[in-house]
Design an enzyme around this catalytic site. Structure first.
Site, PDB file in Angstrom:
ATOM      1  N   ASP A   1       0.813  -1.225   0.000  1.00  0.00           N
ATOM      2  CA  ASP A   1       0.000   0.000   0.000  1.00  0.00           C
ATOM      3  C   ASP A   1       0.844   1.271   0.000  1.00  0.00           C
ATOM      4  OD1 ASP A   1      -2.206  -1.664   0.109  1.00  0.00           O
ATOM      5  OD2 ASP A   1      -2.280  -1.627   2.292  1.00  0.00           O
TER       6      ASP A   1
ATOM      7  N   LYS B   1       1.783   2.182  -5.112  1.00  0.00           N
ATOM      8  CA  LYS B   1       2.317   1.649  -6.374  1.00  0.00           C
ATOM      9  C   LYS B   1       1.393   1.953  -7.547  1.00  0.00           C
ATOM     10  CE  LYS B   1       2.363  -2.385  -4.327  1.00  0.00           C
ATOM     11  NZ  LYS B   1       2.111  -2.016  -2.927  1.00  0.00           N
TER      12      LYS B   1
ATOM     13  N   GLY C   1      -4.502  -4.202  -3.831  1.00  0.00           N
ATOM     14  CA  GLY C   1      -5.512  -3.169  -4.109  1.00  0.00           C
ATOM     15  C   GLY C   1      -4.737  -1.923  -4.492  1.00  0.00           C
ATOM     16  N   HIS C   2      -4.701  -1.617  -5.764  1.00  0.00           N
ATOM     17  CA  HIS C   2      -3.893  -0.492  -6.264  1.00  0.00           C
ATOM     18  C   HIS C   2      -4.823   0.650  -6.688  1.00  0.00           C
ATOM     19  CE1 HIS C   2      -0.229  -3.296  -7.195  1.00  0.00           C
ATOM     20  NE2 HIS C   2      -0.641  -3.348  -5.939  1.00  0.00           N
TER      21      HIS C   2
ATOM     22  N   GLN D   1       2.008  -6.011  -3.147  1.00  0.00           N
ATOM     23  CA  GLN D   1       2.444  -6.133  -1.745  1.00  0.00           C
ATOM     24  C   GLN D   1       3.737  -5.327  -1.573  1.00  0.00           C
ATOM     25  OE1 GLN D   1       1.434  -9.511  -3.335  1.00  0.00           O
ATOM     26  NE2 GLN D   1      -0.449  -8.477  -2.893  1.00  0.00           N
TER      27      GLN D   1
HETATM   28  P1  GDP Z   1      -0.785   0.385  -3.530  1.00  0.00           P
HETATM   29  O1  GDP Z   1      -1.380  -0.891  -3.084  1.00  0.00           O
HETATM   30  O2  GDP Z   1       0.693   0.435  -3.297  1.00  0.00           O
HETATM   31  O3  GDP Z   1      -1.130   0.751  -4.946  1.00  0.00           O
HETATM   32  O4  GDP Z   1      -1.414   1.510  -2.588  1.00  0.00           O
HETATM   33  P2  GDP Z   1      -2.970   1.632  -2.169  1.00  0.00           P
HETATM   34  O5  GDP Z   1      -3.737   2.132  -3.318  1.00  0.00           O
HETATM   35  O6  GDP Z   1      -3.440   0.401  -1.511  1.00  0.00           O
HETATM   36  O7  GDP Z   1      -2.861   2.712  -1.008  1.00  0.00           O
HETATM   37  C1  GDP Z   1      -2.378   3.983  -1.216  1.00  0.00           C
HETATM   38  C2  GDP Z   1      -3.463   4.963  -0.815  1.00  0.00           C
HETATM   39  O8  GDP Z   1      -2.902   6.254  -0.665  1.00  0.00           O
HETATM   40  C3  GDP Z   1      -4.532   5.123  -1.865  1.00  0.00           C
HETATM   41  O9  GDP Z   1      -5.734   5.413  -1.240  1.00  0.00           O
HETATM   42  C4  GDP Z   1      -4.047   6.301  -2.692  1.00  0.00           C
HETATM   43  O10 GDP Z   1      -5.096   6.988  -3.346  1.00  0.00           O
HETATM   44  C5  GDP Z   1      -3.435   7.157  -1.626  1.00  0.00           C
HETATM   45  N1  GDP Z   1      -2.291   7.982  -2.033  1.00  0.00           N
HETATM   46  C6  GDP Z   1      -1.325   7.714  -2.934  1.00  0.00           C
HETATM   47  N2  GDP Z   1      -0.395   8.690  -2.924  1.00  0.00           N
HETATM   48  C7  GDP Z   1      -0.782   9.588  -1.996  1.00  0.00           C
HETATM   49  C8  GDP Z   1      -0.224  10.806  -1.496  1.00  0.00           C
HETATM   50  O11 GDP Z   1       0.846  11.246  -1.894  1.00  0.00           O
HETATM   51  N3  GDP Z   1      -0.917  11.447  -0.511  1.00  0.00           N
HETATM   52  C9  GDP Z   1      -2.100  10.983  -0.024  1.00  0.00           C
HETATM   53  N4  GDP Z   1      -2.687  11.655   0.922  1.00  0.00           N
HETATM   54  N5  GDP Z   1      -2.651   9.841  -0.473  1.00  0.00           N
HETATM   55  C10 GDP Z   1      -1.991   9.141  -1.436  1.00  0.00           C
HETATM   56  P1  IMO Z   2      -0.890  -4.122  -2.261  1.00  0.00           P
HETATM   57  O1  IMO Z   2      -0.421  -4.683  -3.592  1.00  0.00           O
HETATM   58  C1  IMO Z   2      -1.001  -4.577   2.056  1.00  0.00           C
HETATM   59  C2  IMO Z   2      -1.113  -8.657   3.655  1.00  0.00           C
HETATM   60  C3  IMO Z   2      -2.380  -9.106   4.344  1.00  0.00           C
HETATM   61  C4  IMO Z   2      -1.802 -10.100   5.334  1.00  0.00           C
HETATM   62  C5  IMO Z   2      -0.667 -10.748   4.549  1.00  0.00           C
HETATM   63  C6  IMO Z   2      -1.039 -12.066   3.896  1.00  0.00           C
HETATM   64  O2  IMO Z   2      -2.193  -3.429  -2.323  1.00  0.00           O
HETATM   65  O3  IMO Z   2       0.189  -3.357  -1.612  1.00  0.00           O
HETATM   66  P2  IMO Z   2      -2.551 -12.750   1.814  1.00  0.00           P
HETATM   67  O4  IMO Z   2      -3.965 -12.426   1.487  1.00  0.00           O
HETATM   68  O5  IMO Z   2      -1.555 -12.310   0.800  1.00  0.00           O
HETATM   69  O6  IMO Z   2      -2.352 -14.175   2.192  1.00  0.00           O
HETATM   70  O7  IMO Z   2      -2.246 -11.911   3.174  1.00  0.00           O
HETATM   71  O8  IMO Z   2      -0.300  -9.810   3.564  1.00  0.00           O
HETATM   72  N1  IMO Z   2      -1.301  -8.145   2.276  1.00  0.00           N
HETATM   73  C7  IMO Z   2      -1.230  -6.856   1.944  1.00  0.00           C
HETATM   74  N2  IMO Z   2      -1.060  -5.755   2.710  1.00  0.00           N
HETATM   75  N3  IMO Z   2      -1.080  -4.461   0.716  1.00  0.00           N
HETATM   76  C8  IMO Z   2      -1.230  -5.538  -0.060  1.00  0.00           C
HETATM   77  O9  IMO Z   2      -1.188  -5.469  -1.409  1.00  0.00           O
HETATM   78  C9  IMO Z   2      -1.348  -6.806   0.548  1.00  0.00           C
HETATM   79  N4  IMO Z   2      -1.528  -8.065   0.089  1.00  0.00           N
HETATM   80  C10 IMO Z   2      -1.486  -8.869   1.161  1.00  0.00           C
HETATM   81  O10 IMO Z   2      -3.019  -8.048   4.976  1.00  0.00           O
HETATM   82  O11 IMO Z   2      -1.236  -9.420   6.425  1.00  0.00           O
HETATM   83 MG    MG Z   3      -2.881  -1.593  -1.813  1.00  0.00          MG
END
Ligand code: GDP
Ligand code: IMO
Ligand code: MG
Length: 428
Positions: A13, A16, A40-41, A230
Site C-alpha cells: 500500500d 504503487k 488493491g492499487h 504487496q
Molecule cells: P498500492 O497498493 O501500493 O497501490 O497503494 P494503495 O492504493 O493500496 O494505497 C495507497 C493509498 O494512498 C490510496 O488510497 C491512494 O489513493 C493514496 N495515495 C497515494 N499517494 C498519496 C499521497 O501522496 N498522498 C495521499 N494523501 N494519499 C496518497
Molecule cells: P498491495 O499490492 C497490504 C497482507 C495481508 C496479510 C498478509 C497475507 O495493495 O500493496 P494474503 O492475502 O496475501 O495471504 O495476506 O499480507 N497483504 C497486503 N497488505 N497491501 C497488499 O497489497 C497486501 N496483500 C497482502 O493483509 O497481512
Molecule cells: Mg494496496
C-alpha cells in the site's frame, strides 16, 4: 532494452498503483509479476477513483499493453468484476490486456481453505485478505494447481473436481463449517456458479505465452515496466515470516514471474511512504498505538483498499527501508504521502533497533517485542503542500527530511507525492 521494475519497500500500500499510472506514458508495456487479488492499487485522476486488484495499473492508456504474468494468480470472478467496473467507467480493458496461460487459477475452494487455515490459527492468524492466496501458491508448488491454459483442456472439469475434493477434505479435517460462510457476499455454491460463469468471460481475453511477448518486446527496444504487488516486508523469504504473503514480492520475483533473465532487469524503482503502515498481523517495530498513529490513519485515510480494514500506522523505519533497498537493488526512490505528515510539528524516524540490548541497523529474523526502535526526532514542516508542483517550493523542513533519508540509505529520491491524484506528483 532492459526492463524497469517498480515495487514496494514496506508492507504494501505504498502507492504503487498511483505511480505506475503516472509513469505509464514512458512505457509500452506494464506487467504484473506476482501476487493476485490480495493487491488493491488505487489510481485517481479527473475526479475518478479506481481500485485495481489483478489488472496492471497501466490499463488507463489504451495505447499500452498490460500483461498479467505467469507469477500472478487469478480469480476469474474477481478479474471479471474488475473488467466490468472499468467498462462501466468507459475503459475497455479487454483491448489492451494479455494474460499468461501459465498463471495459476484461484478456485472457490482455495478461498474456503484460506478461511479454514486462518480460523484454525486462532490468535496467530496471518490476517490474510482471504482471497485464497496462500492455498493457491501452495498448490502451485505442490504441483497440484490449475492454470489459465488448463481452462481449454478437455479434462478441465475432472481436474477441477479432483482439486476441489482435496480442498474439501482438508476443510473437513479442520472441522470448518462453511454452510453459512460467504465469499464476497455469496454462499460457496453460489460463488462457485458465478466463478464458472466468469471463466467463460475470461476465455475471451487474450491468453498468451507472455514470456515470449515480453522478451520480444525488449528485443524490439520497447520499454517495459514491471509492477510489484504487496511489499518487500511481506515477501515470502525476506518478510516477517510467517506474517507474509505467499510470493516473492522482490526484484527476483520479476524474473520468475515474467520469464525475463536477471541480466534483462534494468532500473529498480523503490516506493515507500514517508511513514509506515501495515495491515494484518505481524511485527511492526515503529507502530504507534497512540494519538500520533491515529493522526496518521486519519490524515492518510489508512484503510485497506482490498478489505477496508484499518491499517496499523507508525514512523518511518530506516533499518527496514535499507534492508528492502539491499534485497531489491533499488536505484531510485519515490516517497509517497508527504502531505500526511504536514500536520505534525515534530516527526520521528527510526535509525536503529535495540535487539536484546544491542544496537543494530539490521533487520533481525524475528522483529518482535525484542526489537525496539531507536528514534531521531526531526522538525516537521507543519504546513500544507496543496498546490505545490515545484520541488524547490516545498517547505525546507520537508526537503531536509528527504535529504536525511537519502544520506542514510544512499539512494536518491526522484519523485515525491503530495496527494492521491495523478497531478499531485512532483518530479525532482
Ligand atoms: P498500492 O497498493 O501500493 O497501490 O497503494 P494503495 O492504493 O493500496 O494505497 C495507497 C493509498 O494512498 C490510496 O488510497 C491512494 O489513493 C493514496 N495515495 C497515494 N499517494 C498519496 C499521497 O501522496 N498522498 C495521499 N494523501 N494519499 C496518497
Ligand atoms: P498491495 O499490492 C497490504 C497482507 C495481508 C496479510 C498478509 C497475507 O495493495 O500493496 P494474503 O492475502 O496475501 O495471504 O495476506 O499480507 N497483504 C497486503 N497488505 N497491501 C497488499 O497489497 C497486501 N496483500 C497482502 O493483509 O497481512
Ligand atoms: Mg494496496
Amino acid at each position: 532494452m532492459k526492463l524497469d521494475v517498480l515495487l514496494g519497500l514496506q508492507w504494501g500500500d505504498e502507492g504503487k498503483g498511483k505511480i505506475v499510472d503516472f509513469l505509464t506514458p514512458k512505457y509500452d508495456i506494464v506487467a504484473r509479476f506476482q501476487g493476485g487479488p490480495n493487491a488493491g492499487h488505487t489510481i485517481e485522476f479527473d475526479h475518478n477513483k479506481f481500485i485495481l486488484h489483478t489488472i496492471p495499473s497501466g490499463i488507463f492508456d489504451p495505447a499500452k499493453e498490460n500483461i498479467i504474468g505467469n507469477g500472478v494468480i487469478i480469480d476469474p470472478y474477481i478479474i471479471n468484476k474488475e473488467i466490468q467496473t472499468l467498462k462501466e467507467k468507459g475503459i475497455d480493458a479487454g483491448k489492451n490486456l494479455r494474460i499468461s496461460k501459465r498463471a495459476h487459477l484461484i478456485l472457490p475452494s482455495h478461498r474456503l481453505l484460506d478461511a479454514t487455515y486462518e480460523n484454525a490459527k486462532g490468535k496467530l492468524k496471518i490476517g490474510s485478505t482471504l482471497k485464497g492466496i496462500g492455498p493457491t501458491y501452495s498448490d502451485k508448488t505442490a504441483r497440484d494447481g490449475l492454470r489459465i491454459g488448463d481452462l481449454f483442456a478437455e479434462d478441465f472439469n475432472e481436474k477441477y473436481s479432483k482439486l476441489k475434493d482435496k480442498h474439501l477434505q482438508i476443510v473437513k479435517f479442520y472441522n470448518f463449517d462453511f454452510s453459512g460462510y460467504e465469499i464476497d457476499g455469496l454462499l460457496f455454491e453460489d460463488y462457485e456458479r458465478a466463478w464458472m460463469d466468469a471463466i467463460e468471460s475470461l476465455k475471451k481475453i487474450k491468453l498468451s505465452d507472455t514470456e515470449y511477448f515480453i522478451n520480444e518486446a525488449l528485443d524490439e527496444e520497447k520499454p517495459v515496466l514491471a509492477e510489484g504487488a504487496q511489499g518487500t516486508m511481506l515477501d515470502i523469504d525476506f518478510g516477517s515470516y510467517p506474517f507474509v504473503t505467499s510470493s516473492n514480492t522482490i526484484t527476483s520475483g520479476v524474473c520468475s514471474g515474467l520469464g525475463v533473465a536477471p541480466k534483462r532487469v534494468g532500473k529498480v524503482i523503490g516506493i515507500f511512504k514517508a511513514y509506515c503502515t501495515r495491515v494484518g498481523s505481524g511485527p511492526f517495530p515503529t507502530e504507534l498505538e497512540n494519538e500520533d498513529g491515529q493522526q496518521l490513519r486519519d490524515g492518510g485515510k489508512e484503510y485497506g483498499s482490498t478489505t477496508g480494514r484499518p491499517r496499523r500506522c507508525g514512523w518511518l523505519d530506516l533499518p527496514a527501508l535499507k534492508y528492502a533497498i539491499m534485497i531489491n537493488g533499488v536505484d531510485e526512490l519515490i516517497m509517497m504521502k508527504a502531505d500526511v505528515l504536514s500536520t505534525f510539528k515534530s516527526l520521528k524516524v527510526a535509525t536503529h533497533y535495540l535487539v536484546e540490548g544491542k544496537q543494530t541497523e539490521k533487520v533481525p529474523m524475528y522483529a518482535r517485542e525484542n526489537c525496539t526502535p531507536v528514534y531521531k526526532s526531526m522538525k516537521g514542516w507543519n504546513s500544507p503542500l496543496d498546490g505545490i508542483s515545484d520541488f524547490e517550493r516545498l517547505p525546507s523542513a520537508l526537503k531536509q527530511y528527504m535529504r536525511f533519508i537519502e544520506s542514510e540509505v544512499g539512494v536518491p529520491i526522484k519523485i515525491v507525492s503530495t496527494g492521491p491524484d495523478r497531478t499531485q506528483t512532483i518530479i525532482r
